[in-house]
Design a protein around this motif. Sequence first.
Motif, short mmCIF file in Angstrom:
data_model
loop_
_atom_site.label_atom_id
_atom_site.label_comp_id
_atom_site.label_asym_id
_atom_site.label_seq_id
_atom_site.Cartn_x
_atom_site.Cartn_y
_atom_site.Cartn_z
N LEU A 165 18.22 -11.51 5.08
CA LEU A 165 17.55 -12.83 5.07
C LEU A 165 16.60 -13.32 5.84
CD1 LEU A 165 20.28 -14.92 3.03
CD2 LEU A 165 18.49 -13.43 2.09
N PHE A 166 17.10 -12.86 7.11
CA PHE A 166 16.28 -13.68 8.44
C PHE A 166 15.38 -12.70 9.11
CE2 PHE A 166 20.43 -15.60 7.79
CZ PHE A 166 20.26 -16.81 8.14
N LYS A 167 14.26 -13.35 9.30
CA LYS A 167 13.28 -12.70 9.98
C LYS A 167 13.04 -13.27 11.41
CE LYS A 167 8.03 -11.53 9.79
NZ LYS A 167 7.02 -11.50 8.93
N ILE A 168 13.25 -12.57 12.55
CA ILE A 168 13.09 -13.26 13.76
C ILE A 168 12.05 -12.56 14.58
CG2 ILE A 168 14.25 -13.39 16.08
CD1 ILE A 168 16.80 -13.01 14.69
N THR A 169 11.07 -13.42 15.18
CA THR A 169 10.16 -13.18 15.94
C THR A 169 10.40 -13.45 17.39
OG1 THR A 169 8.42 -13.49 14.08
CG2 THR A 169 7.64 -13.58 16.52
N CYS A 170 10.32 -12.41 18.26
CA CYS A 170 10.69 -12.64 19.69
C CYS A 170 10.22 -11.64 20.53
CB CYS A 170 12.13 -12.71 19.89
SG CYS A 170 13.12 -11.33 19.47
N VAL B 27 16.39 -16.06 28.25
CA VAL B 27 16.99 -15.15 27.46
C VAL B 27 18.07 -15.71 26.41
CG1 VAL B 27 16.84 -13.16 28.71
CG2 VAL B 27 19.00 -14.48 29.13
N PRO B 28 18.24 -15.35 25.19
CA PRO B 28 19.39 -16.09 24.39
C PRO B 28 20.83 -15.25 24.68
CG PRO B 28 18.19 -14.31 23.17
CD PRO B 28 17.66 -14.28 24.41
N LEU B 29 21.86 -16.34 24.68
CA LEU B 29 23.12 -15.57 25.27
C LEU B 29 24.21 -16.47 24.45
CD1 LEU B 29 22.70 -15.82 29.29
CD2 LEU B 29 22.65 -13.72 27.81
N ARG C 222 14.14 -26.83 13.29
CA ARG C 222 14.25 -28.00 14.41
C ARG C 222 14.79 -27.20 15.52
NH1 ARG C 222 17.75 -30.60 12.46
NH2 ARG C 222 19.30 -29.95 13.79
N GLN C 223 15.65 -26.69 15.67
CA GLN C 223 16.10 -26.04 17.21
C GLN C 223 15.21 -25.03 17.69
OE1 GLN C 223 18.28 -28.83 17.18
NE2 GLN C 223 18.91 -27.49 18.80
N VAL C 224 14.42 -24.38 16.91
CA VAL C 224 13.48 -23.33 17.15
C VAL C 224 12.42 -24.02 17.87
CG1 VAL C 224 11.79 -21.36 16.40
CG2 VAL C 224 14.31 -21.32 15.77
N SER C 225 12.14 -25.06 16.95
CA SER C 225 10.82 -25.88 17.61
C SER C 225 11.07 -26.34 19.09
CB SER C 225 10.62 -26.91 16.79
OG SER C 225 9.50 -27.79 17.25
N LEU C 226 12.48 -26.96 19.36
CA LEU C 226 12.87 -27.48 20.63
C LEU C 226 12.69 -26.43 21.71
CD1 LEU C 226 15.63 -29.74 19.62
CD2 LEU C 226 13.58 -30.49 20.37
N ALA C 227 13.15 -24.98 21.20
CA ALA C 227 13.21 -24.01 22.28
C ALA C 227 11.70 -23.60 22.49
CB ALA C 227 13.88 -22.84 21.43
N ASN C 228 10.78 -23.68 21.89
CA ASN C 228 9.42 -23.23 22.04
C ASN C 228 8.92 -24.46 22.99
OD1 ASN C 228 8.65 -20.74 20.64
ND2 ASN C 228 9.68 -21.83 19.02
N ILE D 49 7.77 -18.03 25.16
CA ILE D 49 8.86 -17.20 24.35
C ILE D 49 8.28 -16.75 23.01
CG2 ILE D 49 10.64 -18.18 25.66
CD1 ILE D 49 11.52 -19.59 23.19
N ASN D 50 7.64 -17.38 22.40
CA ASN D 50 6.89 -16.98 21.14
C ASN D 50 8.35 -16.57 20.18
OD1 ASN D 50 4.98 -16.43 19.19
ND2 ASN D 50 4.94 -14.26 19.67
N PHE D 51 9.05 -17.42 20.00
CA PHE D 51 10.25 -17.37 19.20
C PHE D 51 9.99 -18.03 17.97
CE2 PHE D 51 14.76 -18.97 18.67
CZ PHE D 51 15.21 -17.72 18.06
N ASN D 52 10.86 -17.31 16.88
CA ASN D 52 10.68 -17.98 15.65
C ASN D 52 11.82 -17.20 14.80
OD1 ASN D 52 10.02 -19.79 13.62
ND2 ASN D 52 8.44 -18.60 12.63
N ILE D 53 12.46 -18.18 13.61
CA ILE D 53 13.48 -17.64 12.90
C ILE D 53 13.09 -17.98 11.68
CG2 ILE D 53 15.75 -17.37 12.07
CD1 ILE D 53 17.02 -17.95 14.96
#
Length: 331
Positions: A56-61, A90-92, A279-285, A291-295
């Motif tokens: 279901l999930f599409k991750i851009t990273c 990095v994600p941990l 919301r949390q992905v937006s805060l991370a960016n 990092i160009n991160f998205n879920i």
Amino acid sequence: MGVFILNKDKMKPGMFESIMEAIQDAFGQKPTKVDAQNAQRTFFYRKQLLNILKGLFKITCSNEWSKDYMLDLLLLNGVFSIQDTTMGVVPLRCQPYGVNVFERPTDVNIANPVLGTFTKKINVDCVLIYLYDDRYFRSFNELLDIYSAKLALCDSSIDVNLINSKVAHVFDCADKKQAEEAKLIYDKITRGEPAVFYSDSSDLIGGKRLTVTKLDVKNSYVADLIQNEKRTIMNEFLTAIGVNNVATEKKERLVTDEANANNEELFVDMNYVYENIKRQVSLANKMFPNINFNIEIPTLDRIEQRSTVELEGRSRGAEEKREDGEGSESD
């Protein structure tokens, strides 16, 4: 110092069941015998359902990040953290701790085999990515456990029913000699002999007669019904994770209202989780702009887009009717 080897021949009867019961008492899984019997099937279906959930999930990273690692942490642990380290951002895996006025954690502890152990302050030098915004950061483990156990029970029931459907005759024998005669009779029947003749000598000595009972295996065959129930359980799981499956549950054509009602149910079930993630992905960016991160969850995005288009269409239709009504009144 002695060496002790656990010999299965010396294990007491029921020892495995006792061990399983102790484990299940500790982790709150019941009933013991059912869980132990279906453990392998349950693990199989749990992996299958987890793969569906991951799909279901599409991750851009970044290519240096592991998408599967993040999905495992998010779906099974319920949370992971993104922070700057000696290896870069990095994600941990993390363990949140502390408490603020809203009973939410304030810090995270990270123990990594490569980077070592260190702490970070939430929303100051790290960002949490999670499913549920509560103090425990719940995961999808409960959902996977429930539906994998249901599917495993269906599988075991089908196997038992298929085996039982082969048992068509029961012979009631007085002794071993009569049982051997019954086996010979059954062998001849199964070989296709049109008629089998035998003489029951038990009448001459006042013994028990050989009796044969033919079971109605057709009426006791329910494997096809259980197979349909498996589909229902799977569809229920898909609905819980936001996958449209209403068309597979009904043979007749669906009307628009039924399809829309299903879309709304799908959207409500997963939208809360999706909003937390976005919301949390937006805060991370914002904290780490490079990092160009998205879920994303594309199925929910499509449902939302269709709902928006339908809502706009209804609004235009209502406005056109209102304008037509006003025009007719002026005439």
